[in-house]
Design an enzyme around this catalytic site. Sequence first.
Site, PDB file in Angstrom:
ATOM      1  N   ARG A 248       0.883  -1.173   0.000  1.00  0.00           N
ATOM      2  CA  ARG A 248       0.000   0.000   0.000  1.00  0.00           C
ATOM      3  C   ARG A 248       0.916   1.217   0.000  1.00  0.00           C
ATOM      4  NH1 ARG A 248      -5.452   1.290   3.313  1.00  0.00           N
ATOM      5  NH2 ARG A 248      -6.169  -0.020   1.608  1.00  0.00           N
TER       6      ARG A 248
ATOM      7  N   HIS B  74      -7.050   0.898  -6.758  1.00  0.00           N
ATOM      8  CA  HIS B  74      -7.307   0.020  -5.617  1.00  0.00           C
ATOM      9  C   HIS B  74      -7.955  -1.261  -6.162  1.00  0.00           C
ATOM     10  CE1 HIS B  74      -7.722  -1.292  -1.643  1.00  0.00           C
ATOM     11  NE2 HIS B  74      -8.637  -0.476  -1.174  1.00  0.00           N
TER      12      HIS B  74
ATOM     13  N   GLN C 115      -9.963  -3.927  -4.002  1.00  0.00           N
ATOM     14  CA  GLN C 115     -11.301  -3.502  -3.593  1.00  0.00           C
ATOM     15  C   GLN C 115     -12.316  -3.790  -4.699  1.00  0.00           C
ATOM     16  OE1 GLN C 115     -12.191  -2.037  -0.453  1.00  0.00           O
ATOM     17  NE2 GLN C 115     -14.158  -2.687  -1.260  1.00  0.00           N
TER      18      GLN C 115
ATOM     19  N   ASP D  82     -16.964   7.317  -2.364  1.00  0.00           N
ATOM     20  CA  ASP D  82     -15.792   7.169  -1.498  1.00  0.00           C
ATOM     21  C   ASP D  82     -15.573   8.524  -0.818  1.00  0.00           C
ATOM     22  OD1 ASP D  82     -13.463   6.192  -0.314  1.00  0.00           O
ATOM     23  OD2 ASP D  82     -12.283   6.195  -2.160  1.00  0.00           O
TER      24      ASP D  82
ATOM     25  N   CYS E 251     -16.173   1.496  -0.295  1.00  0.00           N
ATOM     26  CA  CYS E 251     -15.009   0.683   0.087  1.00  0.00           C
ATOM     27  C   CYS E 251     -14.700   0.797   1.574  1.00  0.00           C
ATOM     28  CB  CYS E 251     -13.801   1.083  -0.753  1.00  0.00           C
ATOM     29  SG  CYS E 251     -13.209   2.757  -0.493  1.00  0.00           S
TER      30      CYS E 251
ATOM     31  N   ARG F 118     -13.499  -8.714   0.759  1.00  0.00           N
ATOM     32  CA  ARG F 118     -12.070  -8.447   0.534  1.00  0.00           C
ATOM     33  C   ARG F 118     -11.259  -9.702   0.850  1.00  0.00           C
ATOM     34  NH1 ARG F 118      -9.903  -3.333   0.753  1.00  0.00           N
ATOM     35  NH2 ARG F 118      -7.979  -4.442   0.304  1.00  0.00           N
TER      36      ARG F 118
HETATM   37  N1  NVA Z   1      -9.798   6.641  -1.666  1.00  0.00           N
HETATM   38  C1  NVA Z   1      -9.505   6.218  -0.329  1.00  0.00           C
HETATM   39  C2  NVA Z   1      -9.742   4.757  -0.200  1.00  0.00           C
HETATM   40  C3  NVA Z   1      -9.442   4.175   1.164  1.00  0.00           C
HETATM   41  C4  NVA Z   1      -9.620   2.688   1.210  1.00  0.00           C
HETATM   42  C5  NVA Z   1      -8.059   6.575   0.004  1.00  0.00           C
HETATM   43  O1  NVA Z   1      -7.197   6.447  -0.875  1.00  0.00           O
HETATM   44  O2  NVA Z   1      -7.800   7.008   1.128  1.00  0.00           O
HETATM   45  N1   CP Z   2     -11.250  -0.305   1.822  1.00  0.00           N
HETATM   46  C1   CP Z   2     -10.002  -0.365   2.341  1.00  0.00           C
HETATM   47  O1   CP Z   2      -9.017  -0.586   1.633  1.00  0.00           O
HETATM   48  O2   CP Z   2      -9.938  -0.156   3.687  1.00  0.00           O
HETATM   49  P1   CP Z   2      -8.635   0.010   4.583  1.00  0.00           P
HETATM   50  O3   CP Z   2      -8.039   1.357   4.264  1.00  0.00           O
HETATM   51  O4   CP Z   2      -9.123  -0.099   5.986  1.00  0.00           O
HETATM   52  O5   CP Z   2      -7.654  -1.081   4.224  1.00  0.00           O
END
Ligand code: NVA
Ligand code: CP
Length: 305
Positions: free
Chosen positions: A104, A131, A134, A219, A259, A287
């Site tokens: 990540r 992502h 997801q 989101d 998500c 997930r």
């Molecule tokens: N768009 C959000 C998704 C979190 C799972 C982010 O990147 O923070």
């Molecule tokens: N949806 C998702 O990726 O959640 P987290 O940021 O908790 O991993």
Amino acid sequence: MTIRHFTTLADCTPAELAYLIRRAGVLKARHRAGERHAPLPGRVLAQIYEKASTRTRVSFEAGIAQLGGSAIFLSPRDAQLGRGESIEDTARVISRMVDLVMIRAFRHETVTRFAAASQVPVINGLTDHAHPCQLLADIQTWSELRGPVAGRTVAWVGDGNNMCNSYLTAAELFDFRLRIACPEGYEPDAALLARHADRVELLRDPLAAAAGADLVTTDVWASMGHEDEMEKRAAAFAGYCVDAAVMAAAAPDAIFLHCLPAHRGEEVAAEVIDGSQSAVWEEAENRMHAQKALMEFLLLGEQAD
Ligand code: NVA
Ligand code: CP
């Protein structure tokens, strides 16, 4: 054997993605029946997190354990990566010791550079660009609840962020139509928009995007890394809340996905996320099942049993 990575959905063919969704359903049913399915004994997954996570971390860790393997958690705070060791050197070293890596990262390039130097499969657990894990869970959830997604319509309301980009890629690979409603200046990736122009519409009005849609999704207004823009974004996104009026514009049997984490009263109204059309808890659980199918696929290929 060629190493397979999962940096975006486009690393897989539509047939492979269809397999992963089917397989996720099989693994979910087996898990729920209490059946042990552990085809990856002794395999190790390294997880590298530059950003916070609840779902991704727990789903990968629980998932690899159920498959018979184990996971290592690394953050830049405790790895030399955070002190300037290069991505390539890190990838060369880690991939000599583990079987699979999940990252990540803030920058998508971190994942693609890591993958290019890795001897083992690399999975994108979220970047600024995409992502894809997801989306596996989202498509699994949608098809479980409503059947085949081909030919259906998704409404995306809000920021043209990493999730929105992944919906754009998914639209082509899973053969659905996508209507995006976002404020000016918050559009998704221009190259992706252009590439998928035949099945994607960019609008400004959430109600127009939602009209007759089979799936409504959104989101957060400020993704991780954009927290300091929250005030500016709150002003830009006023009017981009998925509320009962937006859901009423969608098809009567439309489902709502997010998500997570969610901000009730911002991008989604409590009455929607906590309402009868919401499938967000199933989506979050999926997930784990989808990523079990993905890890099994990357290490063992498609399974017949
Ligand atoms: N768009 C959000 C998704 C979190 C799972 C982010 O990147 O923070
Ligand atoms: N949806 C998702 O990726 O959640 P987290 O940021 O908790 O991993």
